[in-house]
Design an enzyme around this catalytic site. Structure first.
Site, PDB file in Angstrom:
ATOM      1  N   ASP A   1     -32.821 -60.486  45.979  1.00  0.00           N
ATOM      2  CA  ASP A   1     -33.630 -61.219  44.777  1.00  0.00           C
ATOM      3  C   ASP A   1     -34.580 -60.398  44.051  1.00  0.00           C
ATOM      4  O   ASP A   1     -35.217 -59.597  44.654  1.00  0.00           O
ATOM      5  CB  ASP A   1     -34.269 -62.591  45.120  1.00  0.00           C
TER       6      ASP A   1
ATOM      7  N   GLU B   1     -29.503 -58.148  42.469  1.00  0.00           N
ATOM      8  CA  GLU B   1     -29.930 -59.139  41.205  1.00  0.00           C
ATOM      9  C   GLU B   1     -31.017 -58.082  40.427  1.00  0.00           C
ATOM     10  O   GLU B   1     -32.080 -58.273  40.950  1.00  0.00           O
ATOM     11  CB  GLU B   1     -30.586 -60.472  41.520  1.00  0.00           C
TER      12      GLU B   1
HETATM   13  C1  GLC Z   1     -34.534 -64.737  40.956  1.00  0.00           C
HETATM   14  C2  GLC Z   1     -33.630 -65.978  41.493  1.00  0.00           C
HETATM   15  C3  GLC Z   1     -34.330 -67.190  40.616  1.00  0.00           C
HETATM   16  C4  GLC Z   1     -35.922 -67.062  41.003  1.00  0.00           C
HETATM   17  C5  GLC Z   1     -36.514 -65.974  40.995  1.00  0.00           C
HETATM   18  C6  GLC Z   1     -37.912 -65.883  41.693  1.00  0.00           C
HETATM   19  O1  GLC Z   1     -34.348 -64.492  39.512  1.00  0.00           O
HETATM   20  O2  GLC Z   1     -32.316 -66.032  40.901  1.00  0.00           O
HETATM   21  O3  GLC Z   1     -33.746 -68.326  40.791  1.00  0.00           O
HETATM   22  O4  GLC Z   1     -36.631 -68.222  40.221  1.00  0.00           O
HETATM   23  O5  GLC Z   1     -35.755 -64.742  41.163  1.00  0.00           O
HETATM   24  O6  GLC Z   1     -37.367 -65.660  42.956  1.00  0.00           O
END
Ligand code: GLC
Ligand code: MG
Length: 545
Positions: A213, A278
């Site tokens: 994340d 991500e």
């Molecule tokens: C990422 C996740 C999202 C979350 C954010 C903070 O973007 O996909 O859902 O709110 O991180 O952890």
């Protein structure tokens, strides 16, 4: 230690992730085994045969760890335990054992940028006061202004408002997301050691990989310099969720040290353990720096998700993503929907037109080389739920920005005539968000065995993707064919086996001839002479052997 390590997945290929189709399970909305209206690990376990039959290779589970659930579990209070809402560690072990026995791998979400404010480290930091070792694990700072009454800099939370919150003794702490998600100080050795240990904890339990994340966020520029503009000063937001831009709190070169330290840990386990980033990076080139033999295995290509409905837009992002991943020897990682973005049916226009386009885009994605991520419910053609009552919305961003991600998080319709359509056990009518009445006809049961349903389209496409020699390896590039404007056509080949994918974004039916026999189509094709008419907003696969 768990039985899962003795019952490995069907395929033992260490490179499984290079061509895998990964199904994202948003745990609280997938399947509810205990009737509390919230999805859980035993719910997933019960539905594993469905996922095996769908034809996916792996599941990515969104956070199920102990959490106050301010941000749907992306606010983790204990990285080594399961929240009672989702079950127990034993439930996790049973689920992963069954998944592996069915040949499904399990990827779990890792949230290293921030903890929950309920994490024992943060509680200790608040109690210990300024300049304590406990505070050093987070990013505490003195404020600006005469009495420190202004935030330390102009950084903005992705969920709106300042990225700083002041505590009782006058110091401020940084949270790039909600105030309940304080950012960790990744220059602190204890933080690094802790996450190496968390990785091992889940690897020992048999997980096949991690989705990392906010993988671009852990290191902040030294001195915490101002961005120079913000919603509050100029009206311009610094960054939106999954957005781009050069910012002192994102994509700092030093973040790569962290992944170079993680990779040997992953590689020290058998069976091809992997990680997908991500990461929101300014350019595809900067995104590619997260992947490769000494860092992470994959990074989502969000440019593909952001492509507009035009042949030029898709072709450009496909070419760029393929070129950049080739440079680092990694597979491309395609995605059309996830738990943060409006579902692609709705992005492409909603209603019948949006659904046609979504089905075509999915066939396009599944014909490309590399790995593809599906988001639960896209195989049912679910649209975004746009009319949720405000008082039911739970996204923490909603109150700050007026934007909410709840509409793509509505529980999955499985069967039956009444909402929540089999989401819970028989007799339970609870679900944490309500499904609309129109979803009755979109349930798994309603679509199973219906030849032109979206579910059967996905099943057919996934089966062909596994079996067809031109698609199965995930390797190689695409060869674009000359077409009329607005039409995308490319081939994938393995020896004499050639698969051609054609997508019609031209606004008029197009005659396809010479690519062989159709083996999958998002809309019915009509024969014309020796060829076939591909309708507007449709895609089809043809093969020659
Ligand atoms: C990422 C996740 C999202 C979350 C954010 C903070 O973007 O996909 O859902 O709110 O991180 O952890
Ligand atoms: Mg439940």
């Amino acid at each position: 230690m768990t039985a899962s390590t003795t019952t490995p997945p069907r395929t033992t290929d260490d490179d499984w992730w290079r061509s895998a189709v990964v199904y994202q399970v948003y745990v609280r909305s997938f399947a509810d085994s205990d009737g509390d209206g919230v999805g859980d690990l035993q719910g997933i376990r019960e539905r594993l045969p469905y996922l095996r039959d769908l034809g996916v290779d792996a599941l990515w589970l969104t956070p199920f760890y102990t959490s106050p659930m301010i941000d749907g579990g992306y606010d983790v209070a204990d990285y080594r335990d399961v929240d009672p809402m989702f079950g127990t560690l034993t439930d996790f072990d049973e689920m992963i054992t069954d998944a592996h026995a069915l040949g499904l791998r399990i990827i779990v979400d890792l949230v290293p940028n921030h903890t929950s404010s309920a994490h024992r480290w943060f509680t200790a930091a608040l109690a210990a006061g300024p300049d304590s070792p406990e505070r050093a694990r987070y990013l505490f700072a003195e404020g600006r202004g005469e009495h420190g009454e202004l935030p330390p800099n102009d950084w903005e939370s992705i969920f709106g408002g300042p990225a700083w919150t002041r505590v009782a003794d006058g110091q401020w702490y940084l949270h790039l997301f909600d105030p309940a998600q304080p950012d960790l100080n990744w220059r602190h050795p204890e933080v690094r050691a802790e996450f190496s240990d968390v990785l091992r904890f889940w690897l020992d339990r048999g997980v096949d990989g991690f989705r990392v994340d906010v993988a671009h966020g852990m290191i902040k520029a030294e001195g915490l310099p101002d961005v120079g503009f913000s919603t509050m000063t100029t009206g311009q937001r610094q960054v939106e969720l999954l957005g781009k831009g050069r910012l002192p709190y994102f994509d700092q070169d030093e973040v790569h040290e962290i992944y170079r330290a993680w990779r040997p840990i992953l590689d020290s386990y058998p069976g091809g353990r992997m990680a997908v980033a991500e990461a929101w990076a300014e350019t595809p080139q900067r995104l590619a720096r997260y992947i490769g033999p000494d860092e992470l295995h994959q990074a989502f290509s969000f440019d593909f998700l952001d492509a507009t409905w035009s042949a030029d837009s898709f072709r450009k992002v496909i070419d760029t993503a393929l070129a950049e991943s080739a440079v680092v020897g990694a597979p491309t990682t395609w995605v059309l929907s996830n738990h943060d973005k409006q579902r692609h049916v709705t992005r492409y226009g909603d209603g019948a037109e949006g659904l046609r386009r979504a089905r075509a885009a999915s066939l396009l994605m599944l014909a490309l080389p590399g790995c593809a991520y599906l988001y639960q419910g896209e195989e049912l053609g679910l649209p975004e739920v746009l009319d949720l009552p405000d008082e039911l919305r739970q996204d923490p961003a909603f109150l700050r920005t007026g934007e909410s991600r709840d509409g793509c998080r509505v529980p999955i319709p499985w069967s039956g005539e009444l909402a929540p359509y089999g989401f819970g056990p028989a007799g339970s009518d609870l679900s944490w968000l309500p499904a609309p009445a129109t979803w009755r006809g979109l349930s798994v049961a309603a679509q199973t065995g219906v030849a032109d349903s979206t579910l059967e389209l996905y099943r057919a496409a996934l089966r062909i993707r596994h079996e067809h020699p031109a698609l199965a390896s995930g390797a190689g590039g695409v060869t674009w064919l000359e077409t009329e404007p607005g039409v995308l056509a490319f081939t994938r080949a393995a020896g004499a086996a050639v698969l051609t994918c054609v997508v019609n974004l031209s606004g008029a039916p197009v005659l396809i001839d010479g690519y062989g026999a159709p083996i999958a189509a998002s809309e019915a094709l009509t024969g014309q002479g020796s060829g076939h008419l591909l309708p507007v907003d449709a895609a089809a696969w043809f093969e020659r052997r």
